[in-house]
Design a protein around this motif. Sequence first.
Motif, PDB file in Angstrom:
ATOM      1  N   GLU A 170       0.807  -1.215   0.000  1.00 38.05           N
ATOM      2  CA  GLU A 170       0.000   0.000   0.000  1.00 38.05           C
ATOM      3  C   GLU A 170       0.842   1.268   0.000  1.00 38.05           C
ATOM      4  OE1 GLU A 170      -2.829  -0.040   3.152  1.00 38.05           O
ATOM      5  OE2 GLU A 170      -3.868  -1.833   2.440  1.00 38.05           O
ATOM      6  N   ASP A 171       1.997   1.206   0.659  1.00 39.57           N
ATOM      7  CA  ASP A 171       2.849   2.387   0.785  1.00 39.57           C
ATOM      8  C   ASP A 171       4.197   2.114   0.129  1.00 39.57           C
ATOM      9  OD1 ASP A 171       4.027   4.772   1.519  1.00 39.57           O
ATOM     10  OD2 ASP A 171       4.514   4.092   3.545  1.00 39.57           O
ATOM     11  N   PHE A 172       4.495   2.849  -0.943  1.00 42.36           N
ATOM     12  CA  PHE A 172       5.770   2.668  -1.640  1.00 42.36           C
ATOM     13  C   PHE A 172       6.877   3.430  -0.922  1.00 42.36           C
ATOM     14  CE2 PHE A 172       4.150   1.628  -6.193  1.00 42.36           C
ATOM     15  CZ  PHE A 172       3.758   0.382  -5.743  1.00 42.36           C
ATOM     16  N   ASP A 173       7.363   2.846   0.133  1.00 40.77           N
ATOM     17  CA  ASP A 173       8.458   3.449   0.891  1.00 40.77           C
ATOM     18  C   ASP A 173       9.772   2.893   0.341  1.00 40.77           C
ATOM     19  OD1 ASP A 173       9.403   4.886   3.498  1.00 40.77           O
ATOM     20  OD2 ASP A 173      10.371   2.914   3.543  1.00 40.77           O
ATOM     21  N   GLU A 174      10.635   3.794  -0.166  1.00 41.19           N
ATOM     22  CA  GLU A 174      11.851   3.334  -0.830  1.00 41.19           C
ATOM     23  C   GLU A 174      12.767   2.563   0.109  1.00 41.19           C
ATOM     24  OE1 GLU A 174      15.711   5.107  -3.248  1.00 41.19           O
ATOM     25  OE2 GLU A 174      13.802   6.182  -3.357  1.00 41.19           O
ATOM     26  N   THR A 175      12.797   2.969   1.369  1.00 39.78           N
ATOM     27  CA  THR A 175      13.645   2.253   2.327  1.00 39.78           C
ATOM     28  C   THR A 175      13.202   0.802   2.462  1.00 39.78           C
ATOM     29  OG1 THR A 175      14.068   4.295   3.559  1.00 39.78           O
ATOM     30  CG2 THR A 175      14.478   2.214   4.702  1.00 39.78           C
ATOM     31  N   ARG A 176      11.890   0.576   2.532  1.00 35.06           N
ATOM     32  CA  ARG A 176      11.362  -0.791   2.643  1.00 35.06           C
ATOM     33  C   ARG A 176      11.616  -1.575   1.351  1.00 35.06           C
ATOM     34  NH1 ARG A 176       5.478  -1.028   3.627  1.00 35.06           N
ATOM     35  NH2 ARG A 176       5.884  -3.162   4.324  1.00 35.06           N
ATOM     36  N   ILE A 177      11.453  -0.910   0.206  1.00 31.34           N
ATOM     37  CA  ILE A 177      11.672  -1.585  -1.066  1.00 31.34           C
ATOM     38  C   ILE A 177      13.133  -2.004  -1.196  1.00 31.34           C
ATOM     39  CG2 ILE A 177      11.753  -1.222  -3.564  1.00 31.34           C
ATOM     40  CD1 ILE A 177       9.172   0.435  -3.238  1.00 31.34           C
ATOM     41  N   ARG A 178      14.037  -1.120  -0.801  1.00 30.64           N
ATOM     42  CA  ARG A 178      15.467  -1.451  -0.888  1.00 30.64           C
ATOM     43  C   ARG A 178      15.855  -2.528   0.133  1.00 30.64           C
ATOM     44  NH1 ARG A 178      18.639   1.509  -4.104  1.00 30.64           N
ATOM     45  NH2 ARG A 178      17.823   3.467  -4.950  1.00 30.64           N
ATOM     46  N   ARG A 179      15.090  -2.660   1.189  1.00 34.63           N
ATOM     47  CA  ARG A 179      15.371  -3.704   2.179  1.00 34.63           C
ATOM     48  C   ARG A 179      14.819  -5.054   1.737  1.00 34.63           C
ATOM     49  NH1 ARG A 179      12.736  -4.711   8.079  1.00 34.63           N
ATOM     50  NH2 ARG A 179      14.258  -6.230   8.825  1.00 34.63           N
ATOM     51  N   PHE A 180      13.532  -5.052   1.356  1.00 30.16           N
ATOM     52  CA  PHE A 180      12.882  -6.328   1.060  1.00 30.16           C
ATOM     53  C   PHE A 180      13.108  -6.786  -0.383  1.00 30.16           C
ATOM     54  CE2 PHE A 180      10.291  -4.845   4.715  1.00 30.16           C
ATOM     55  CZ  PHE A 180      10.501  -5.933   5.549  1.00 30.16           C
ATOM     56  N   GLY A 181      13.388  -5.845  -1.304  1.00 35.97           N
ATOM     57  CA  GLY A 181      13.610  -6.220  -2.702  1.00 35.97           C
ATOM     58  C   GLY A 181      14.710  -7.255  -2.868  1.00 35.97           C
TER      59      GLY A 181
END
Length: 280
Positions: A170-181
């Motif tokens: 729901e929330d495109f947080d770049e920090t989370r994307i770079r962590r979980f990606g």
Amino acid sequence: MKWTKWHGAGNDFLIGDWSENYTEAQWQALIAKISHRHFGVGADGVMLVAPAEDKNFAARMIYYNSDGSRAAMCGNGIRCFSAHLHRTGRAREGLFTVLTDDGPKEVALRVADEGYQVKISMGAAIFAADQIPVLSVQGSMLDENLEVLGKTFKVTALKVGVPHLVVEMEDFDETRIRRFGPALENHPAFPQKINVNFVRQLSDSAIEVVTWERGAGLTMACGTGACASFFALYHAGRLTRSASVKVPGGTLDIYADDREEIFMTGPAVAVAEVETLAAF
């Protein structure tokens, strides 16, 4: 060595001519060097134009990720590759076919006032686990729970040219994307790694996608990822047959026909002519 820099919705590439003077290992090492953002020219991927033995094909596309690894297909890449063939006099405006490691791809190329608009027949999506490949006792991975770094995601795995994982967020947080990606890319459930698409539904005919690409990392767009994300939600009955896919670098138009073959339309832009020196 001469290259042309292209981008498709911000997904950037270098395109040059294949030569038999380089071994596959040498090509991979060279491509990793020139793709580097600081020590090279910089690109998300590199394509080589190779001759196709069958004259029914305009050319053969050989695609590499920015780390030098080989990939069977790239959606934004093949649009740029097709426009490059036209720009260099190797294909005419209209319909032609490009041979890829994922098989033949039909191209409809139009030169408009705003530049190249290219439609690609991407083929049908594959959900069978052994063909993606995915380690799943169910035979597929459809809307399943997958845990990584202590968090559980609802995911769908499918192949559109290359392996993809669709993850709703729901929330495109770049920090989370770079962590979980990267954690999802390298999850043990995916023996050949996987491209990770974080998806947010905007309406019944529009989605937003951010992709962590296998072998490239976070990119401005991923054509096969946009198609995979569209089809995963369409297959689940949540999207119409035709939809707009918003990516950080622009918008792609994607639809599925009656046979569930996927078609993608988007831009291709030539940026610069580049010549790398002998050190490369």
